[in-house]
Design a protein around this motif. Structure first.
Motif, short mmCIF file in Angstrom:
data_model
loop_
_atom_site.label_atom_id
_atom_site.label_comp_id
_atom_site.label_asym_id
_atom_site.label_seq_id
_atom_site.Cartn_x
_atom_site.Cartn_y
_atom_site.Cartn_z
N GLU A 263 0.83 -1.21 0.00
CA GLU A 263 0.00 0.00 0.00
C GLU A 263 0.86 1.26 0.00
O GLU A 263 0.60 2.22 -0.73
CB GLU A 263 -0.92 0.00 1.22
N VAL A 264 1.92 1.25 0.81
CA VAL A 264 2.79 2.42 0.92
C VAL A 264 3.49 2.70 -0.39
O VAL A 264 3.64 3.86 -0.81
CB VAL A 264 3.81 2.21 2.06
N GLN A 265 3.90 1.64 -1.09
CA GLN A 265 4.65 1.84 -2.33
C GLN A 265 3.79 2.38 -3.46
O GLN A 265 4.32 2.84 -4.47
CB GLN A 265 5.33 0.52 -2.74
N GLN A 266 2.47 2.35 -3.29
CA GLN A 266 1.57 2.94 -4.30
C GLN A 266 1.32 4.42 -4.03
O GLN A 266 0.71 5.10 -4.84
CB GLN A 266 0.23 2.20 -4.29
N LEU A 267 1.80 4.92 -2.90
CA LEU A 267 1.55 6.30 -2.50
C LEU A 267 2.83 7.13 -2.57
O LEU A 267 3.93 6.60 -2.74
CB LEU A 267 1.00 6.33 -1.06
N GLY A 268 2.64 8.44 -2.48
CA GLY A 268 3.78 9.33 -2.31
C GLY A 268 3.87 9.75 -0.86
O GLY A 268 2.97 9.48 -0.05
N GLU A 269 4.95 10.43 -0.52
CA GLU A 269 5.13 10.79 0.89
C GLU A 269 5.83 12.13 1.02
O GLU A 269 6.76 12.44 0.28
CB GLU A 269 5.95 9.71 1.61
N LEU A 270 5.35 12.92 1.97
CA LEU A 270 6.01 14.15 2.36
C LEU A 270 6.60 13.95 3.75
O LEU A 270 5.90 13.54 4.67
CB LEU A 270 5.02 15.32 2.40
N VAL A 271 7.89 14.20 3.88
CA VAL A 271 8.57 14.12 5.19
C VAL A 271 8.93 15.53 5.61
O VAL A 271 9.59 16.26 4.86
CB VAL A 271 9.84 13.25 5.11
N VAL A 272 8.50 15.92 6.79
CA VAL A 272 8.75 17.26 7.31
C VAL A 272 9.62 17.15 8.56
O VAL A 272 9.29 16.42 9.48
CB VAL A 272 7.44 17.99 7.65
N ILE A 273 10.74 17.87 8.54
CA ILE A 273 11.61 17.95 9.72
C ILE A 273 11.56 19.38 10.22
O ILE A 273 11.78 20.33 9.46
CB ILE A 273 13.05 17.53 9.38
N SER A 274 11.25 19.54 11.49
CA SER A 274 11.01 20.87 12.06
C SER A 274 11.93 21.09 13.25
O SER A 274 12.01 20.23 14.14
CB SER A 274 9.53 20.97 12.49
N PHE A 275 12.62 22.22 13.26
CA PHE A 275 13.50 22.58 14.38
C PHE A 275 12.75 23.54 15.30
O PHE A 275 12.25 24.56 14.84
CB PHE A 275 14.77 23.26 13.88
N HIS A 276 12.72 23.22 16.58
CA HIS A 276 11.97 24.04 17.55
C HIS A 276 12.92 24.60 18.61
O HIS A 276 13.71 23.86 19.21
CB HIS A 276 10.90 23.20 18.25
N GLY A 277 12.81 25.91 18.85
CA GLY A 277 13.54 26.54 19.95
C GLY A 277 15.04 26.61 19.71
O GLY A 277 15.54 26.32 18.63
N ARG A 278 15.74 27.01 20.75
CA ARG A 278 17.19 27.16 20.70
C ARG A 278 17.83 26.16 21.66
O ARG A 278 17.25 25.79 22.67
CB ARG A 278 17.61 28.56 21.09
N HIS A 441 11.76 17.81 15.51
CA HIS A 441 10.49 17.13 15.30
C HIS A 441 10.42 16.58 13.87
O HIS A 441 11.14 17.05 12.98
CB HIS A 441 9.32 18.10 15.52
N LEU A 442 9.51 15.62 13.68
CA LEU A 442 9.36 15.02 12.35
C LEU A 442 7.92 14.57 12.14
O LEU A 442 7.24 14.15 13.08
CB LEU A 442 10.32 13.84 12.20
N ALA A 443 7.47 14.69 10.89
CA ALA A 443 6.15 14.16 10.49
C ALA A 443 6.29 13.50 9.12
O ALA A 443 7.10 13.92 8.30
CB ALA A 443 5.11 15.28 10.43
N ARG A 444 5.47 12.45 8.90
CA ARG A 444 5.42 11.78 7.59
C ARG A 444 3.96 11.72 7.16
O ARG A 444 3.09 11.30 7.92
CB ARG A 444 6.01 10.36 7.69
N VAL A 445 3.71 12.20 5.92
CA VAL A 445 2.34 12.24 5.40
C VAL A 445 2.29 11.44 4.10
O VAL A 445 2.97 11.78 3.13
CB VAL A 445 1.89 13.69 5.12
N LEU A 446 1.48 10.36 4.10
CA LEU A 446 1.29 9.53 2.90
C LEU A 446 0.05 9.99 2.14
O LEU A 446 -1.04 10.09 2.71
CB LEU A 446 1.14 8.06 3.30
#
Length: 477
Positions: A263-278, A441-446
């Protein structure tokens, strides 16, 4: 040996020469110790500029203050430039500075022993800065991201292997249960890179190592084990027919929903890496060590003077004049927390709306604090040893002057100067990589392949949206 008048005069001459050396040492130390204090004031401007969303201007400030870093902090300068160029999207230049830092760290490791003895007598600011252990690992993590953002996945995996080697070396040296020997985010990023290339076995091994690291993180820092890692472990253990591991992860992540590898290989994916604070900043904390009961009484009587810089100076002068007391400085990390709790990602396109929240993958602040705590016994022992050496020098100078000149007042004056200079030069090495984020932080969106609007919301602790951005549309293949 016959103790003649000539022999006695010869010994007196040698004593005078020794006295001259001993009496000058504290003043020499004072000059060296003060001159080696690292420049910290520019970080205020850098952090203000970053808070305004302008990493290019922050990088210009670092470049402008290059001379302030000095020869002893060239590694720190390279790390700061590398991080700010990364945030500016200038990935190739960022990597160039990180490579410089890497080579300098290797060179310093082979030459550090020769300066350790001098640092014990003065303070650690005279040592070249080579980065904390976690900072050295994060150099390769950011380099791996640089290569990934440029589509150079082979080079990114080279950095992943360097991370693996460095973590193994740290693990072999570790004595503390909670010592920093694993990096959950670095392991996870490696798994993500392997999976993107279809190398499922290597990806599963990396995800499994990340899971073990997160278990250690949870115990040491309180970092939750992210559910998205559970999805990855379930998906790949099923795809690789690892039935025993699959059952283990089903029990570990009972409420986690996941999709099969097909199922995953039929989809695309956005990976977001977010830096928070100092990243946290390092400060000094002073502890007074009395060498007599009278000195202990004085320490207790003057402890309120520490509240201000001028009070601290007055306390040191009083100790030098009347008390057998030396101050030692110990390092302490002060957090600079972010107001952002998580980042929400919304993809909208072709009748589809998908939402995901970033999860904490690396608590840099807690890693820094625990790593320092693990070393505190060693740091304290060094500080006490340094105080004892300075005290011995001061007493030797005082006795030497008194014996040679037969003048107790002059001897006490020399002893006072020695004690005072020893206290004044007592400084903690407050250098640290302050352009790092406090959290990663990190998020993955299929989603099905297509073109999507991308909306980003930064959400605070109370659920209130602190900032919202609509970024250029993205094509997900």
């Amino acid at each position: 040996m016959v103790w003649t008048e000539e022999t006695q005069e010869s010994c007196r001459a040698e004593a005078r020469d020794l006295l001259t050396i001993l009496s000058r040492i504290p003043l020499l130390i004072l000059a060296v110790g003060v001159s080696c204090s690292p420049l910290q004031s520019h970080y205020v401007q850098v952090e203000q500029t970053l808070a305004q969303g302008n990493p290019e201007a922050a990088d210009t400030l670092i470049e402008k203050h290059k001379a302030g870093y000095g020869k002893k902090s060239r590694v720190l300068y390279a790390m700061d430039r590398g991080m700010l160029l990364h945030l500016s999207g200038r990935y190739q230049e960022s990597t160039m500075f990180f490579e410089r830092a890497e080579h300098m760290i290797k060179d310093l490791y082979t030459r550090r022993i020769s300066t350790e003895a001098v640092a014990l007598l003065i303070n650690d600011n005279i040592l070249p800065y080579e980065g904390e252990h976690f900072e050295q690992v994060l150099i390769h993590v950011i380099m791996a991201l640089n290569y990934t953002y440029q589509g150079l996945f082979d080079d990114a995996l080279v950095e992943a292997r360097k991370i693996d080697h460095k973590l193994n070396v740290l693990s072999d040296r570790a004595e503390s249960t909670y010592a920093y020997t694993q990096d959950a985010f670095a392991r996870y990023l490696t798994g993500l890179l392997f999976e993107s290339r279809g190398e499922l076995n290597d990806a599963f091994v990396s995800y499994r190592l990340s899971y073990k690291a997160f278990q250690a993180y949870h115990e040491a820092y309180g970092t939750p084990i992210p559910a998205l890692l559970g999805r990855d472990l379930l998906r790949l253990s099923m795809a690789l027919n690892l039935d025993e591991e699959f059952e283990e992860y089903q029990q570990a992540f009972p409420e986690t929903t996941w999709q099969s590898i097909d199922e995953v290989q039929q989809l695309g994916e956005l990976v977001v890496i977010s830096f928070h604070g100092r990243a946290p900043k390092k400060v000094d904390e002073f502890i007074d060590i009395p060498f007599s009961m009278r000195a202990l009484t004085m320490v207790l009587a003057t402890r309120d003077l520490k509240s201000s810089k001028n009070g601290r100076i007055a306390q040191n002068i009083l100790f030098g004049l009347t008390g057998d007391v030396f101050s030692v400085a110990l390092p302490k990390f002060v957090p600079q927390p972010s107001k952002v709790n998580y980042t929400e990602i919304v993809l909208i396109g072709d009748g589809i709306t998908e939402t995901a929240q970033t999860v904490l993958m690396e608590d840099v602040t807690e890693i820094a604090r625990q790593d320092l705590k693990d070393r505190l016994v060693w740091e304290s022992a060094r500080a006490v040893a340094r105080a004892a050496l300075k005290f011995a020098f001061a007493k030797a100078a005082e006795r030497g002057v008194t014996q040679v000149t037969d003048n107790e007042d002059l001897g006490r004056l020399v002893g006072f100067i020695a004690k005072l200079s020893g206290s004044v030069i007592e400084q903690v090495d407050t250098r640290s990589w302050r352009t790092l984020p406090g959290e990663i932080h990190l998020a993955r969106v299929l989603v099905p392949p297509g073109i999507y609007e991308l909306h980003v919301r930064h959400v605070g602790q109370n659920g209130r949206v602190l900032d919202e951005q609509t970024l250029p549309s993205v094509e997900i293949e």
